[in-house]
Design a protein around this motif. Sequence first.
Motif, PDB file in Angstrom:
ATOM      1  N   UNK A 114       0.610  -1.005  -0.088  1.00  0.00           N
ATOM      2  CA  UNK A 114      -0.008   0.501   0.212  1.00  0.00           C
ATOM      3  C   UNK A 114       1.096   1.064   0.083  1.00  0.00           C
ATOM      4  N   UNK A 115       0.465   2.476  -1.487  1.00  0.00           N
ATOM      5  CA  UNK A 115       1.442   3.467  -1.322  1.00  0.00           C
ATOM      6  C   UNK A 115       0.588   4.722  -0.607  1.00  0.00           C
ATOM      7  N   UNK A 116       1.150   5.955  -0.387  1.00  0.00           N
ATOM      8  CA  UNK A 116       0.229   7.087   0.347  1.00  0.00           C
ATOM      9  C   UNK A 116       0.958   7.647  -0.662  1.00  0.00           C
ATOM     10  N   UNK A 117       0.247   8.551  -1.536  1.00  0.00           N
ATOM     11  CA  UNK A 117       0.202   9.725  -2.091  1.00  0.00           C
ATOM     12  C   UNK A 117       0.709  10.853  -1.343  1.00  0.00           C
ATOM     13  N   UNK A 118       1.500  11.236  -1.156  1.00  0.00           N
ATOM     14  CA  UNK A 118       2.400  13.086  -0.530  1.00  0.00           C
ATOM     15  C   UNK A 118       2.350  14.300  -1.056  1.00  0.00           C
ATOM     16  N   UNK A 119       2.950  14.512  -2.290  1.00  0.00           N
ATOM     17  CA  UNK A 119       2.995  15.454  -3.487  1.00  0.00           C
ATOM     18  C   UNK A 119       2.971  15.361  -4.713  1.00  0.00           C
ATOM     19  N   UNK A 120       1.641  16.052  -5.032  1.00  0.00           N
ATOM     20  CA  UNK A 120       2.043  16.185  -6.604  1.00  0.00           C
ATOM     21  C   UNK A 120       3.850  17.148  -7.421  1.00  0.00           C
ATOM     22  N   UNK A 121       4.305  16.226  -7.722  1.00  0.00           N
ATOM     23  CA  UNK A 121       5.761  16.337  -8.911  1.00  0.00           C
ATOM     24  C   UNK A 121       5.810  17.720  -9.851  1.00  0.00           C
ATOM     25  N   UNK A 122       4.608  16.666 -10.489  1.00  0.00           N
ATOM     26  CA  UNK A 122       4.572  17.556 -11.899  1.00  0.00           C
ATOM     27  C   UNK A 122       3.267  17.317 -12.285  1.00  0.00           C
ATOM     28  N   UNK A 123       2.287  18.864 -12.552  1.00  0.00           N
ATOM     29  CA  UNK A 123       1.263  18.813 -13.432  1.00  0.00           C
ATOM     30  C   UNK A 123       0.735  17.319 -14.817  1.00  0.00           C
ATOM     31  N   UNK A 124       0.033  16.665 -14.341  1.00  0.00           N
ATOM     32  CA  UNK A 124      -0.240  15.905 -16.236  1.00  0.00           C
ATOM     33  C   UNK A 124      -0.290  17.144 -17.346  1.00  0.00           C
TER      34      UNK A 124
END
Length: 248
Positions: A61-71
């Motif tokens: 199980x991973x936990x998303x922490x921070x968006x590094x780059x937008x789509x």
Amino acid sequence: MIRLHVNGDLAAAAPVAPTLDQSRYLTQVMRLKVGDDLLAFNGRDGEWRCTVAEVLKKGVILLAEEQMRPQTFGPDLELIVAVVKKARVETIVEKAAELGARRVRLVLTKRTNADRIRLDRLDAIAEEAAEQTGRMDVPVVDDPVKLDAVLDGWEAGRRLMFCDETGGAPAVTALMRQSPSRTGTGDAPAKWSILIGPEGGFSPEEGERLRALPFTTAVSLGPRILRADTAAIAAMTLWQAAAGDWDR
């Protein structure tokens, strides 16, 4: 840092469940442990830094922490290629993903003579190439269909560049100088496809039909006869260079 393509949504504090094979790769091959970071993308929500939150017997199980780059997406370029030998098809799919194709369409022509295609294997190759190259999406790989069916259902507004080995077609570099990446309306990127034929080339009937269609442009890749995988790489490289995708 490890990059992983996932299917689930990515948002702040969202749990992410990789597949069982991906989980084994993370823990048994890359030896990640709870608290370790990696990058994840799904082709919709951009690229996120994720943390390994739990290591279970059957998965991670991973936990998303921070968006590094937008789509983001590259130019709307798809590669259409006649089915050839299995190893060469795999190379074509891998290089198409590396060179930024949004889609790879496999077609059957009158001179097609090739091995059976394993679409799951090609999907895995495209996914791995996307992870390694840093692109934000994974190209779709379609099941093989007849070339006539593809042409019959052609998308309005999309241009088709096909590589013609019979002689008389302009060099692909001449077409590139005409900025094929643009439509006639402002700076909107055009939709383009590149068609690569089978070993032995298109049949006379197929070549005649291709030349007669209003959305097609015949081009030459030079004085030498290229194998399908080499032709695909060369044509995509020239197109992407002219489209400005490599200037970013």
